[in-house]
Design an enzyme around this catalytic site. Structure first.
Site, PDB file in Angstrom:
ATOM      1  N   THR A 177      28.025  54.485  69.703  1.00 29.44           N
ATOM      2  CA  THR A 177      29.112  55.338  70.178  1.00 29.44           C
ATOM      3  C   THR A 177      28.498  56.351  71.126  1.00 29.44           C
ATOM      4  OG1 THR A 177      30.118  55.157  67.973  1.00 29.44           O
ATOM      5  CG2 THR A 177      31.029  56.834  69.417  1.00 29.44           C
ATOM      6  N   ARG A 205      40.590  45.681  65.575  1.00 29.37           N
ATOM      7  CA  ARG A 205      40.031  46.720  64.704  1.00 29.37           C
ATOM      8  C   ARG A 205      39.865  48.022  65.478  1.00 29.37           C
ATOM      9  NH1 ARG A 205      35.112  50.020  64.998  1.00 29.37           N
ATOM     10  NH2 ARG A 205      34.591  50.624  62.861  1.00 29.37           N
ATOM     11  N   GLY A 207      38.171  51.956  65.106  1.00 30.26           N
ATOM     12  CA  GLY A 207      37.254  52.783  64.336  1.00 30.26           C
ATOM     13  C   GLY A 207      37.648  54.243  64.316  1.00 30.26           C
ATOM     14  N   ASP A 208      36.674  55.083  64.047  1.00 29.14           N
ATOM     15  CA  ASP A 208      36.963  56.509  63.858  1.00 29.14           C
ATOM     16  C   ASP A 208      37.041  57.293  65.155  1.00 29.14           C
ATOM     17  OD1 ASP A 208      34.068  56.060  64.047  1.00 29.14           O
ATOM     18  OD2 ASP A 208      33.902  58.218  63.762  1.00 29.14           O
ATOM     19  N   THR A 228      29.180  59.347  65.012  1.00 29.45           N
ATOM     20  CA  THR A 228      28.729  57.996  65.337  1.00 29.45           C
ATOM     21  C   THR A 228      28.274  57.282  64.066  1.00 29.45           C
ATOM     22  OG1 THR A 228      27.022  56.704  66.493  1.00 29.45           O
ATOM     23  CG2 THR A 228      26.478  58.990  65.990  1.00 29.45           C
ATOM     24  N   GLY A 231      32.797  53.296  61.564  1.00 31.07           N
ATOM     25  CA  GLY A 231      33.957  54.178  61.575  1.00 31.07           C
ATOM     26  C   GLY A 231      34.796  54.205  60.325  1.00 31.07           C
TER      27      GLY A 231
END
Length: 319
Positions: A177, A205, A207-208, A228, A231
């Site tokens: 990230t 999908r 992630g965070d 990072t 996630g």
């Protein structure tokens, strides 16, 4: 007037194992960190906003092939790129994000446009791409994002799924990230994060990184955070906001709040890192992996970068 601003960036935790780095690739990654720091600092040095600085720094990281964002993003299980990004302004906690975008050259720019020119916080997939086109942003073919390195990582993930791997994949082969946090001369905070996700992820999908409060968060007087790692763990714990809550409601200092967040993720078995700056300009960059691509320009003008625990050092003093 003396500049009291500071800027912190990351290019992901779970770096390439030291033994696998060639001198050229090691220097390329360090050069990429420096370029991003200088891009963000050019804003802050002239009295600009933290928001503009984090956007500039992340654009530079998205444009650099050493990092998993924009050009250099990882491939999903279908062999495609799906990109996530978010940006947040600590002045009023406005935020914008995009997820699973497929054609936006610089996802962080699209995230900012979502914040400023739409009534949404998060746009996804074809909706994110369509919005970016409407905004006149640079759109590119999927091939723009692909590099030989990411193709090799994808092939190794495919081999792992088939049970053919001899050597286990490293953290760097799995995910990454980029992000930036900043504190400007007016005391404003901002954060931005961008990623291609993790190698061989399921199509669709998310992630965070684009989830406000999980991988990205900023609130003036409290903290700005960019995370990072895998996630799903950050989403479950609301990591970025948890750090803010520890500072705002418990009175924890920045380092203890950030370290506690990483300790919890370590207990979960998650390779993780984050960067953060608080309302006084203090900096934290904890991680639990072999290394984390990271750099900072502190309020005294010292530019520092590093990848591993023993190579983070000041390079120069910037006036």
């Amino acid at each position: 007037m003396t500049c009291m601003a500071c800027l912190v960036i990351h290019g992901g935790a779970g770096t390439i194992p030291r033994a696998s780095f060639t001198p050229a690739s090691y220097q390329q990654a360090r050069d990429g960190l420096q370029e991003a720091l200088r891009a963000g600092w050019a804003v802050l040095r002239d009295g600009g906003l933290a928001l503009d600085a984090v956007e500039a720094a992340v654009i530079a990281l998205e444009n650099h092939p050493s990092f998993n964002a924009g050009h250099g993003a990882v491939l999903n299980a279908a062999g495609d790129h799906e990109l996530d990004a978010a940006i947040m302004d600590g002045r009023d906690r406005r935020a914008g994000a995009i997820a699973s975008a497929r054609a936006i050259r610089n996802p962080v720019i699209a995230a900012r446009r979502v914040m400023e020119d739409s009534d949404c916080v998060l746009l996804s997939a074809s909706g994110a791409d369509a919005f970016a086109r409407e905004q006149g942003l640079d759109m590119v073919a999927q091939s723009y994002f692909t590099t030989d390195l990411r193709r090799r990582h994808w092939l190794r993930a495919q081999e792992e799924k088939a049970g053919l791997l001899i050597r286990a994949r490293s953290e760097a082969e799995k995910h990454g990230t980029v992000g930036a946090v900043a504190f400007d001369d007016a005391g404003n905070l901002a954060a931005a994060t961008s990623t291609g996700g993790y190698t061989y992820k399921r199509a669709g999908r998310v992630g965070d990184a684009p989830v406000i409060g999980a991988g990205t968060y900023a609130c003036n007087g409290v903290v700005a955070v960019s995370c990072t790692g895998l996630g799903e763990y950050f989403i479950r714990r609301g990591t970025a906001h948890d750090i803010a809550a520890r500072i705002r409601y418990r009175g924890d200092n920045l380092v203890s709040a950030a370290d506690a967040a990483i300790a919890e993720l370590t207990e979960d078995g998650c390779g993780a890192g984050l960067i953060a700056v608080d309302g006084a300009g203090n900096i934290a960059m904890p991680y639990n992996t072999e290394g984390m691509y990271r750099g900072s320009i502190a309020a005294d003008g010292t530019l520092s970068i590093g990848i591993y625990a023993d190579d983070f050092a000041m390079l120069e003093l910037i006036k």
